[in-house]
Design an enzyme around this catalytic site. Structure first.
Site, PDB file in Angstrom:
ATOM      1  CD  GLU A  96      -2.687   1.494   0.271  1.00 23.37           C
ATOM      2  OE1 GLU A  96      -2.661   2.649  -0.202  1.00 23.37           O
ATOM      3  OE2 GLU A  96      -3.427   0.588  -0.168  1.00 23.37           O
ATOM      4  CG  ASN A 129       5.115   3.260  -6.435  1.00 22.38           C
ATOM      5  OD1 ASN A 129       4.408   2.489  -7.083  1.00 22.38           O
ATOM      6  ND2 ASN A 129       5.313   4.515  -6.789  1.00 22.38           N
ATOM      7  CB  SER A 130       3.056  -2.502  -6.068  1.00 25.95           C
ATOM      8  OG  SER A 130       1.934  -1.785  -6.563  1.00 25.95           O
ATOM      9  CG  ASP A 152      -6.663   6.259  -9.127  1.00 24.40           C
ATOM     10  OD1 ASP A 152      -7.553   6.548  -9.951  1.00 24.40           O
ATOM     11  OD2 ASP A 152      -6.025   7.109  -8.488  1.00 24.40           O
ATOM     12  CD  GLU A 228     -13.685   1.631   3.653  1.00 26.47           C
ATOM     13  OE1 GLU A 228     -12.815   2.147   2.930  1.00 26.47           O
ATOM     14  OE2 GLU A 228     -13.895   1.975   4.827  1.00 26.47           O
TER      15      GLU A 228
END
Length: 252
Positions: A96, A129-130, A152, A228
């Site tokens: 994340e 940062n994947s 996103d 979520e």
């Protein structure tokens, strides 16, 4: 326990973090420079920091047990928590970019470990940062599952290069996925769903799972219910668009 009573970010009855204290922007710019430690290579990943009960020593020389599941952009960790008990023998990690959200997931896992001493020892999270550092964390063919849930959408065409599923990034994912490993994607944005499906369909090292395989895979059912974002879509009566593909070998 006394510390939890004095800490307003922790729920007194459950010992788990309160989400409202860890709210952040829905997404971050993956192309911006962020400052956090990054391992030089997969052999430099300190498993003792992530799974202290399973790896009490920082010396990972000769370690055969490796992380197998990676949840990319794991959000508040709902999928990870569900997977942890469904696959108790499998090491998994969430990646994340947002610092507050990462901190929430860390506290959530710690709280669950305290409340359930024999569970959740196989799950962890890291702020990274994947899109830049996947090869720093995973060896060739190490992973068996990768998850990209409600990423996103980056609606503007000029920002499509920021999308976490792209032809270029799929090359990296194919490298760290073992043959037979699976990429799971889901979104509530139809255009993004079409984009991700098209990228996977056109890549030579991925093929779609059959309807029968999707029905038999218990993980597929979690894609729209464990997070979520997925729960919010369901409450609002929205649609979701999935693409689930298997890593294959190139035809000779």
């Amino acid at each position: 326990m006394l510390q939890n009573k004095a800490n307003p970010t922790i729920n007194k009855s459950t010992g788990l973090p309160r989400k409202r204290f860890y709210r952040a922007r829905a997404h971050s710019n993956p192309l911006s420079d962020s400052h956090f430690p990054v391992p030089l290579s997969p052999s430099h990943v300190d498993y003792s920091l992530h799974y202290p009960q399973l790896f009490p020593s920082a010396d990972q020389t000769g370690t055969s047990k490796k992380i197998q599941f990676a949840d990319i952009g794991c959000g508040f960790g709902g999928l990870l928590i569900s997977l942890s008990t469904l696959f108790p023998e499998t090491l998994m990690i969430g990646m994340e970019l947002r610092d507050k959200v990462t901190e929430y997931v860390k506290e959530r896992i710690l709280g669950l470990r305290v409340a359930n001493p024999s569970q959740y020892q196989n799950v962890s999270v890291v702020r990274t940062n994947s899109m830049k550092y996947i090869p720093n964390y995973f060896e060739k063919g190490q992973l068996s599952k990768m998850f990209f849930l409600f990423p996103d959408p980056h609606f503007k065409e000029k920002n499509h290069r920021r999308r976490v599923i792209s032809p270029q990034l799929l090359d990296e994912y194919a490298y760290v996925l073992q043959v037979g490993g699976i990429i799971y994607t889901i979104t509530d944005v139809e255009e993004l769903g079409d984009w991700m499906k098209s990228c996977l369909q056109n890549h030579l090292m991925f093929e779609p799972l059959s309807d029968k395989e999707l029905e038999a895979d218990p993980v597929v059912k979690l894609l729209s219910t464990a997070t979520e974002e997925g729960q919010k879509v369901a409450r609002n009566g929205g649609q979701t668009f999935q693409a689930v593909y298997r890593r294959i070998t190139l035809a000779s």
